[in-house]
Design a protein around this motif. Structure first.
Motif: not given
Length: 186
Positions: A43, A45-46, A48, A73-75
């Motif tokens: 969560l 990290s940028e 994916a 929402t991140k991957s």
């Protein structure tokens, strides 16, 4: 729900491929804390990454569903596996859910794998069963005291091998995801 039951544990398959790994003993409370820390890193990290979480039962997943909604929402490669108890089914939504038969070895395991460009880790464990001579009139251990044996590592090779094993399992349960699973490992 998947019709097939896979009898080999993910941990056994991982140890067969990487026999140098050594098992550690964990309590459920430790696994919960480790899993939350791994999820929090995703969560924050940028990156994916591919995220694969295996819950023994639907009720355990339900306690964490809000976290996986945020993680999705991140991957685009988030996979959640669980043995259904009420409403859990295999479907595609914000993330992929994979229902497996309660008789599958996954129902005795706890897995969380994160495979990203900048951060990779995995937690691969199976529950240690009580002795078959355990007296039936004695209460079962508290949920938090349940014990697991397994591996927790940041080694990218181990995380990649674990992801491959789990993605192959997912393909068995959800063959319609074949292309998405292949793209996730590239």
């Amino acid at each position: 729900m998947a019709n097939r039951i896979i009898a080999t544990s993910v941990l056994e398959e991982l140890l067969a491929r990487l026999p140098h790994l050594r098992l550690q003993l964990y309590f459920k409370t430790s696994l919960t804390a480790l899993s939350h820390a791994m999820e929090d890193q995703v969560l924050a990290s940028e990156d994916a990454p591919i995220i694969i979480a295996c819950f023994q039962r639907e009720r355990f997943y339900r306690q964490e569903a809000h976290r996986y909604q945020r993680i999705a929402t991140k991957s685009h490669h988030v996979y959640v596996l669980a043995a259904p108890e009420t409403e859990f089914t295999s479907c595609s939504g914000d993330y992929e859910t994979v229902a497996f038969d309660p008789g599958d070895t996954l129902s005795q395991e706890w897995h969380l794998t994160v495979l990203g460009k900048n951060y990779s880790t995995c937690l691969v464990c199976r529950e240690v069963q009580r002795s078959p001579t355990h007296r039936l009139d004695v209460l079962p251990p508290m949920d938090a005291a349940r014990r697991f044996e397994g591996i927790w590592t940041f080694d990218r090779q181990v995380a990649a091998t674990t992801a491959e094993i789990l993605l192959n399992r997912i393909r068995e349960y959800r063959p319609e995801l074949k292309e998405k699973l292949r793209e996730g490992l590239v």
